[in-house]
Design an enzyme around this catalytic site. Sequence first.
Site, PDB file in Angstrom:
ATOM      1  N   GLU A  37       0.835  -1.195   0.000  1.00 24.27           N
ATOM      2  CA  GLU A  37       0.000   0.000   0.000  1.00 24.27           C
ATOM      3  C   GLU A  37       0.874   1.251   0.000  1.00 24.27           C
ATOM      4  O   GLU A  37       1.794   1.363   0.805  1.00 24.27           O
ATOM      5  CB  GLU A  37      -0.894   0.000   1.243  1.00 24.27           C
ATOM      6  CG  GLU A  37      -1.935  -1.108   1.192  1.00 24.27           C
ATOM      7  CD  GLU A  37      -2.277  -1.665   2.569  1.00 24.27           C
ATOM      8  OE1 GLU A  37      -1.982  -1.011   3.568  1.00 24.27           O
ATOM      9  OE2 GLU A  37      -2.822  -2.785   2.625  1.00 24.27           O
ATOM     10  N   ALA A  67      -5.631  -5.053   0.949  1.00 27.05           N
ATOM     11  CA  ALA A  67      -6.002  -6.438   0.688  1.00 27.05           C
ATOM     12  C   ALA A  67      -4.765  -7.276   0.953  1.00 27.05           C
ATOM     13  O   ALA A  67      -4.239  -7.945   0.080  1.00 27.05           O
ATOM     14  CB  ALA A  67      -6.467  -6.571  -0.764  1.00 27.05           C
ATOM     15  N   GLU A  68      -4.314  -7.226   2.213  1.00 26.30           N
ATOM     16  CA  GLU A  68      -3.042  -7.863   2.558  1.00 26.30           C
ATOM     17  C   GLU A  68      -3.057  -9.364   2.325  1.00 26.30           C
ATOM     18  O   GLU A  68      -2.033  -9.958   1.998  1.00 26.30           O
ATOM     19  CB  GLU A  68      -2.659  -7.566   4.012  1.00 26.30           C
ATOM     20  CG  GLU A  68      -2.141  -6.159   4.274  1.00 26.30           C
ATOM     21  CD  GLU A  68      -3.231  -5.142   4.584  1.00 26.30           C
ATOM     22  OE1 GLU A  68      -4.437  -5.507   4.488  1.00 26.30           O
ATOM     23  OE2 GLU A  68      -2.896  -3.995   4.921  1.00 26.30           O
ATOM     24  N   ASP A  93       1.699  -4.463  12.933  1.00 26.13           N
ATOM     25  CA  ASP A  93       0.447  -4.723  13.649  1.00 26.13           C
ATOM     26  C   ASP A  93      -0.644  -5.300  12.741  1.00 26.13           C
ATOM     27  O   ASP A  93      -1.582  -5.912  13.226  1.00 26.13           O
ATOM     28  CB  ASP A  93      -0.093  -3.424  14.237  1.00 26.13           C
ATOM     29  CG  ASP A  93       0.950  -2.669  15.021  1.00 26.13           C
ATOM     30  OD1 ASP A  93       0.847  -2.628  16.247  1.00 26.13           O
ATOM     31  OD2 ASP A  93       1.889  -2.111  14.405  1.00 26.13           O
ATOM     32  N   ILE A  95      -0.392  -7.590  10.579  1.00 23.57           N
ATOM     33  CA  ILE A  95      -0.096  -8.951  10.129  1.00 23.57           C
ATOM     34  C   ILE A  95      -1.240  -9.916  10.438  1.00 23.57           C
ATOM     35  O   ILE A  95      -1.389 -10.950   9.777  1.00 23.57           O
ATOM     36  CB  ILE A  95       1.225  -9.444  10.757  1.00 23.57           C
ATOM     37  CG1 ILE A  95       1.773 -10.623   9.966  1.00 23.57           C
ATOM     38  CG2 ILE A  95       1.064  -9.779  12.231  1.00 23.57           C
ATOM     39  CD1 ILE A  95       2.198 -10.281   8.562  1.00 23.57           C
ATOM     40  N   HIS A 136      -0.861   0.186  16.606  1.00 23.36           N
ATOM     41  CA  HIS A 136       0.144   0.699  15.660  1.00 23.36           C
ATOM     42  C   HIS A 136       1.500   0.849  16.329  1.00 23.36           C
ATOM     43  O   HIS A 136       2.251   1.770  15.990  1.00 23.36           O
ATOM     44  CB  HIS A 136      -0.279   2.058  15.096  1.00 23.36           C
ATOM     45  CG  HIS A 136      -1.397   2.001  14.107  1.00 23.36           C
ATOM     46  ND1 HIS A 136      -2.679   1.686  14.455  1.00 23.36           N
ATOM     47  CD2 HIS A 136      -1.425   2.216  12.765  1.00 23.36           C
ATOM     48  CE1 HIS A 136      -3.453   1.722  13.385  1.00 23.36           C
ATOM     49  NE2 HIS A 136      -2.722   2.038  12.346  1.00 23.36           N
TER      50      HIS A 136
HETATM   51  C1  TPP Z   1      -5.370  -3.807   7.539  1.00 22.73           C
HETATM   52  C2  TPP Z   1      -4.758  -2.457   7.458  1.00 22.73           C
HETATM   53  N1  TPP Z   1      -3.969  -2.166   6.412  1.00 22.73           N
HETATM   54  C3  TPP Z   1      -3.415  -0.958   6.290  1.00 22.73           C
HETATM   55  C4  TPP Z   1      -3.633   0.012   7.227  1.00 22.73           C
HETATM   56  C5  TPP Z   1      -2.991   1.395   7.100  1.00 22.73           C
HETATM   57  N2  TPP Z   1      -3.992   2.371   6.704  1.00 22.73           N
HETATM   58  C6  TPP Z   1      -4.633   3.117   7.617  1.00 22.73           C
HETATM   59  S1  TPP Z   1      -5.828   4.060   6.945  1.00 22.73           S
HETATM   60  C7  TPP Z   1      -5.471   3.495   5.398  1.00 22.73           C
HETATM   61  C8  TPP Z   1      -6.238   3.992   4.225  1.00 22.73           C
HETATM   62  C9  TPP Z   1      -7.686   3.816   4.447  1.00 22.73           C
HETATM   63  O1  TPP Z   1      -8.383   4.239   3.325  1.00 22.73           O
HETATM   64  P1  TPP Z   1      -9.941   4.329   3.393  1.00 22.73           P
HETATM   65  O2  TPP Z   1     -10.501   3.033   3.867  1.00 22.73           O
HETATM   66  O3  TPP Z   1     -10.425   4.802   2.072  1.00 22.73           O
HETATM   67  O4  TPP Z   1     -10.239   5.397   4.528  1.00 22.73           O
HETATM   68  P2  TPP Z   1      -9.868   6.953   4.556  1.00 22.73           P
HETATM   69  O5  TPP Z   1      -8.537   7.062   5.221  1.00 22.73           O
HETATM   70  O6  TPP Z   1      -9.856   7.449   3.168  1.00 22.73           O
HETATM   71  O7  TPP Z   1     -10.936   7.572   5.383  1.00 22.73           O
HETATM   72  C10 TPP Z   1      -4.447   2.570   5.426  1.00 22.73           C
HETATM   73  C11 TPP Z   1      -3.886   1.885   4.252  1.00 22.73           C
HETATM   74  C12 TPP Z   1      -4.446  -0.327   8.329  1.00 22.73           C
HETATM   75  N3  TPP Z   1      -4.680   0.530   9.319  1.00 22.73           N
HETATM   76  N4  TPP Z   1      -5.005  -1.557   8.399  1.00 22.73           N
END
Ligand code: TPP
Lengths: 340, 340, 332, 332
Positions: A37, A67-68, A93, A95, A136
């Site tokens: 990501e 989509a890990e 975290d 994982i 985190h």
């Molecule tokens: C399973 C997981 N993967 C990655 C992350 C890191 N992360 C936190 S917010 C985010 C983006 C989220 O995008 P979206 O669902 O569109 O929400 P927005 O931030 O746009 O409100 C990511 C990749 C996470 N917290 N949890």
Amino acid sequence: MNNRLANDRRAMPLPATIAEAIALEMERDPSILCIGEDIGRAGGVFGTTRGLLDRFGRDRVVDAPIAEMAFSGMAVGLAQAGMRPLVEIMFVDFIGVCLEQVYNAAAKIPYMSGGRQRMPIVFKTAGGCIGSAAQHSQCLWGLFAHLPGIKVVAPCNPHDHKGLMAEALRSDDPVVFIEHKDLLLRKGKDFRHHPEVPDEAYTVPMGKAAVVRPGTDVTLATLSLSVEHALEAAETVAAEGISVEVIDLRSIVPLDTDTVARSAASTGRLLVVDEDYLSFGLSAELTLRVIERLGLTGLRQVERLAVPDVPIPAALSLEKAVLPGPDKIAQRLRQMAGGR
Amino acid sequence: MNNRLANDRRAMPLPATIAEAIALEMERDPSILCIGEDIGRAGGVFGTTRGLLDRFGRDRVVDAPIAEMAFSGMAVGLAQAGMRPLVEIMFVDFIGVCLEQVYNAAAKIPYMSGGRQRMPIVFKTAGGCIGSAAQHSQCLWGLFAHLPGIKVVAPCNPHDHKGLMAEALRSDDPVVFIEHKDLLLRKGKDFRHHPEVPDEAYTVPMGKAAVVRPGTDVTLATLSLSVEHALEAAETVAAEGISVEVIDLRSIVPLDTDTVARSAASTGRLLVVDEDYLSFGLSAELTLRVIERLGLTGLRQVERLAVPDVPIPAALSLEKAVLPGPDKIAQRLRQMAGGR
Amino acid sequence: MIRANAEGNSGEPVTHARFRRMARMRAFDEACLDALRRGVIHGELHVGLGQEAVAAGMAESLRPEDAVVSSHRNHFHALAKGVDARALLAEICERETGLCRGRGGHMHPFDPATNFSATGIVGASLPVALGYAHAFGMQGGDAVAIGVTGDGGSHTGGFHESMVMAGARRLPLVALVENNALAISVPFSEISPTATVAERSSAYGALGLHVDGTDVDAVARVFAQAMDHARAGRGPVIVEATCHRFRGHFEGDPEGYRPREERRRLREQFDPLTLYRARLEAAGESPDVLDGILAAEKSGMKTLLAEVLEDEMPDPAGALDHVFTDNAGRPA
Amino acid sequence: MIRANAEGNSGEPVTHARFRRMARMRAFDEACLDALRRGVIHGELHVGLGQEAVAAGMAESLRPEDAVVSSHRNHFHALAKGVDARALLAEICERETGLCRGRGGHMHPFDPATNFSATGIVGASLPVALGYAHAFGMQGGDAVAIGVTGDGGSHTGGFHESMVMAGARRLPLVALVENNALAISVPFSEISPTATVAERSSAYGALGLHVDGTDVDAVARVFAQAMDHARAGRGPVIVEATCHRFRGHFEGDPEGYRPREERRRLREQFDPLTLYRARLEAAGESPDVLDGILAAEKSGMKTLLAEVLEDEMPDPAGALDHVFTDNAGRPA
Ligand SMILES: Cc1ncc(C[n+]2csc(CCOP(=O)(O)OP(=O)(O)O)c2C)c(N)n1
Ligand SMILES: Cc1ncc(C[n+]2csc(CCOP(=O)(O)OP(=O)(O)O)c2C)c(N)n1
Ligand SMILES: [Mg+2]
Ligand SMILES: [Mg+2]
């Protein structure tokens, strides 16, 4: 000029060192590709993949959806197709959403296939505390280390990040590469322990610990950010006449028991410092391996300092209370040196 | 007649004991409900939920799709809604698809909420080796135990399965309850260690180990199926004049260091046997906790016997080579008794 | 005239209530930014500025017994659900007086009293909401569980699995997808196989609704429709609200992935408060009244922050409490 | 007349090849049952009896460079992909001569030579197939990756996530869903929110195809269509083949969840070999030829099993080999 250059490189933030290592390896080996990501357009949330998308294109630098499970499993399929994927799990975290593909597939397929299918995959991720609370802030190297078939690396300085990343990318075994967020946010000059970072590609072997400060009274073994804390504490207590040998383990699997045991045999005292959870993790395993090596009578004291089996709290006042920071390390060293 | 009944109950297969415990608790407490694959119509692949669907209906006994992330998270939401869910993850090996909800949510929410939200959830699952190869044979209690906020239980006999299941269901903390497949497939009469199983509901506390065989030469601490193996080995070496105290730990979190340390202090020798992976797990943690309790000079020998950090192989010839079975335990006991 | 049916200012016209809710949410996150600048908030703070209309539109249809499970960007949903603003702000500011005694922080507010919770793991809100939905289904009332996630969260396995279960059992689950077109740096258009999330609802036998999430009236209407559907036992709903994120993904995000120009344009064109204000003024509303609402909410929130900043930090002596009910399992 | 284009018996009419493939698959799993009865196979053995037409129909469209990633019920897919039957049987019988030197066993065959692999974790095949698909996309040829799963696997998060990624990137991925209407004891109709899996394809911008998986001709035709679509770079496909499982979920399954009567009925009505035989005979095929094929495959497989059972078991001395390339990380 050479001097300027060296200085410039010392001022480089850690993420640039990592990006450089990946770029050099991708250049060398067209079968390497990266998935994760925000690793492409954004260059990684910490900048550890900056510049790669422009240089290597979107087939080799894949900005993935959240989509890990899909993309960690994708790494397994890519390895089976002859590629050498690097997958970034943004924070360690996370994982829990995809451990399956890491421990049941990548880690086991080499064995399950009777050695016929290798899994040259790097799972790169960031761990550690910087005030980000329970979901985190974890290290979790103890979790990976418990599961057979994966090497686990957690470097502490720019030189080793570059060299161990290259080593991980060249390894035919799956490697979990855990960066520390606090270190990622540092400038080069803010590292206590900072060997020169050569321009060119080089490797640092996994499983070889480094004695980063010699000493005679207590052996302190640790890794990742805690090496910085340990050095600070060692300096503090040095002024009080306590001489601490600080060892950077560099990797948890393989674990360099030899180096630690050799040192502990001479100091007679072993302190393991671990930012991961205390129980069922690195601190007990390393301590016991040293005891197994030296015998119960080969040491005068063993101690461990780690997160006392609580989730990481949000409030800084609480976070500080549970982390093995420099003050706590110094205090423990004093107790040990003053002890039996 | 009483005798016949007692005999009948001793002949009960282990799964019936577990189903009985769940049924008694569900009867007592309408907020308990069960979710998992094949737990309803089929009564569980081992029969541990047999009869529950008919008795309690499909709202309280949910046959789930293969969607562990959804239904383990569902347990978190149910707990927040005031329910007390039991979730079955069929085999513990599958935890990699849903660890997230177990360790980042269920295990941490009590702490993250400052104690305002409790998580009375039982994650029930089957582990252990019965010839099912790398992805269906793991124990993994060491993995859960490393993660703060979850209690981890692995009983060894019908009596304790019933009592600990009741205890887990009454606990306000999340509990991972790990059954051993080999034990699940046994008839009651095939247990070496088989206290009476009362008809009525009762509990066995978590965190209290049981001395299941007294002895004077070596302390052997273990749990789950390995208790049976340990008893067999202890019997074998008893004939050779070696007296082994066998301790069933019952739970990994909390871990009853007291009982083990007390025994080890008197025998001077501690052997930890663990069907989970050797490194970064139970064996090092327990051994080191005992050393921390008794001091480095408080013991003459410490040894551990566990799966030597390899995935479980398919071929029985290989599986036997990596498992801490009765022969290997006996051999290690002989070495210890003959040693220093 | 329709009256607002939720918290505070009862008797106020619904237009005022909607505007006030958005104003309060904005003031709340501005207070957070203020606190951040003062160094009292740590970790990656995610504010919702620009997305007020979604939560504000949702608020009207929420009843106390309903549940909302939100994401990393959760403040507005908490306020919409009726979580006490002071306790929430104190939690975000890591105080002992916080909703979670300073243990949870901004990504992890838990409020059993209002059935509100959140998670920092993307997509993990849906399974938890599914649990509430199952409980509500069993209890036989007409309470509804709302799982909130972003566009990014709609790609997660947990989203799919939860919708499968809710669809098959026709559970009262509303998946609210705030589609701000970005998951950190990654554009929805580049990683989604479909043009919208709502259109995927047929894969779950769910109702799919799409709404302009910058229009509070539209959100209120569409969300009410979703809740009616779920309350009536007709199964799950996906509500997709398109909106825009005015700031970085988290505070400190360098936003190298989008030009400053674009951010400015979004703020100019799609500010839900500006848009709503224009609509109300065009219908004859007095600018003074609206200014008054804005000012009142802003100053109220300023006072709140000042108060909260006087509160105690958690005592380090309690750092190990609350893991287990009996404090067992803690190493000696 | 169309000729079979895959392994063995080249020049044989396609009808014979199809019948032979199914006969071979059946004989293979019967050999496994035989070996199980002799106590040489351990763990939960999953045979595919009743589902032969799916893999046999797939086989014709597979090229050596294509990849197949299968599930716990993988034998037929392995044979379809051209995995050496002897090495596969030896692996299932846990021999050192097995595909994986007896380390993998029946749920975990890995064959780099034919790009075939499997997993015992439901749904985990799709992400791995996605990896192949990405590699194939990069390599620019027209190879296709097939991820095989059951109806149960279609509910997993991994299935969704993989389809999302394949859909957005238009990768050459075919998800083959063998819908035998049961996930162990749980009926598809009870846990699926949709009547079919194929209809969910629109959520992924994928082509969705549904086929009667008891009809080898139909499967061959539909699967060829799917492969053409994927090879042409038009993105992923879901092929759903409905079929029936003739035995328990695993050998030893008490099958308390369905009446014996029903199992008998399924075998009588839906045996793909019987059905195909009837079609061929109605079209004038001689019963003797078909009997000959059946007998040849059966006796060939018997011989193979006899041979395999003479092979050595893995030497316990090698139990720790193959974890890491350098054997590092092993405790001293
Ligand atoms: C399973 C997981 N993967 C990655 C992350 C890191 N992360 C936190 S917010 C985010 C983006 C989220 O995008 P979206 O669902 O569109 O929400 P927005 O931030 O746009 O409100 C990511 C990749 C996470 N917290 N949890
Ligand atoms: C993640 C996961 N959950 C549960 C299981 C246990 N399990 C093995 S096969 C199976 C049913 C699979 O059903 P389906 O996908 O329809 O395949 P079929 O067995 O019908 O061929 C289950 C639940 C597993 N192996 N992996
Ligand atoms: Mg978004
Ligand atoms: Mg099925």
